[in-house]
Design a protein around this motif. Structure first.
Motif: not given
Length: 224
Positions: A188-195
């Protein structure tokens, strides 16, 4: 013009002509030799430019043929064609492109063989740093299903920095590694950075909707 000024000008002109004649008489051999060297140098440079241009054009044709074979799913033929570009056109930019494509072709047949080829690119001092990073990332993608999560993350996390040229793909890879390991916080941390990244490609944003739904669903529990 005053008579004195005209006389002075004529004397100056005559003096310059005498000096030029004396210089020519004394150094004509050196001057002629220098001119010959300059002409030869220019001619040599033009010949070198023509040779390099011809080589690049020939390399482009060979590279395009290798791409055609790859597009037609003629894997072995494509590998041989890319290998020929690397061998015969080592001094052109197409040789490096061919090395990357060859590693990708190898990866289609055997992920570890392809990853090893990308490792070789990443360790080659002749490869520019930007392309070394791409090679590391491509190797990590091929090892996503087999590498230890900690080792894979150690290799890829530096590439996901905000200023990284390949950060979008690196973040996606790290998020997927979290999903595979059941570590939803990490994913989730990396997907948040993508978003949050305004420069995230639209195609990745579309996949992100699926990834975030998987994170929200939590780890999949195996059933007996």
């Amino acid at each position: 013009m005053a008579p004195n000024d005209e006389f002075i000008r004529e004397v100056d002109d005559e003096y310059r002509r005498d000096r030029i004649a004396q210089i020519w008489k004394r150094y004509n051999g050196i001057i002629i030799g220098a001119v010959v060297l300059v002409v030869a140098g220019v001619g040599g440079w033009r010949f070198w430019e023509h040779t390099q241009q011809t080589r690049a054009q020939e390399a482009a044709v060979r590279y395009e043929e290798a791409l055609r074979l790859s597009a037609e799913d003629k894997g072995q033929d494509a590998q041989g064609a890319f290998e020929a570009v690397v061998k015969e056109d080592g001094g052109t930019g197409y040789a490096m492109l061919a090395r990357f494509r060859l590693a990708a072709e190898l990866g289609q047949d055997n992920a570890e063989n392809g990853a090893s080829a990308f490792d070789a690119l990443a360790g080659d001092a002749a490869v520019p740093p930007l392309w070394k990073d791409l090679a590391r990332l491509r190797a990590a993608w091929l090892r996503l299903d087999t590498a230890e999560p900690a080792k894979l993350r150690q290799a890829v996390e530096p590439l996901a920095a905000p200023s990284g040229a390949w950060r979008h793909s690196a973040r996606e890879l790290l998020g997927l590694s979290g999903l595979k390991a059941g570590d939803m916080d990490y994913a989730g941390r990396w997907f948040d950075q993508i978003a949050a990244d305004r420069e995230t490609p639209s195609s990745l944003r579309q996949r992100l909707a699926v990834y975030t739904a998987l994170v929200a669903g939590g780890p999949v529990q195996a059933t007996q």
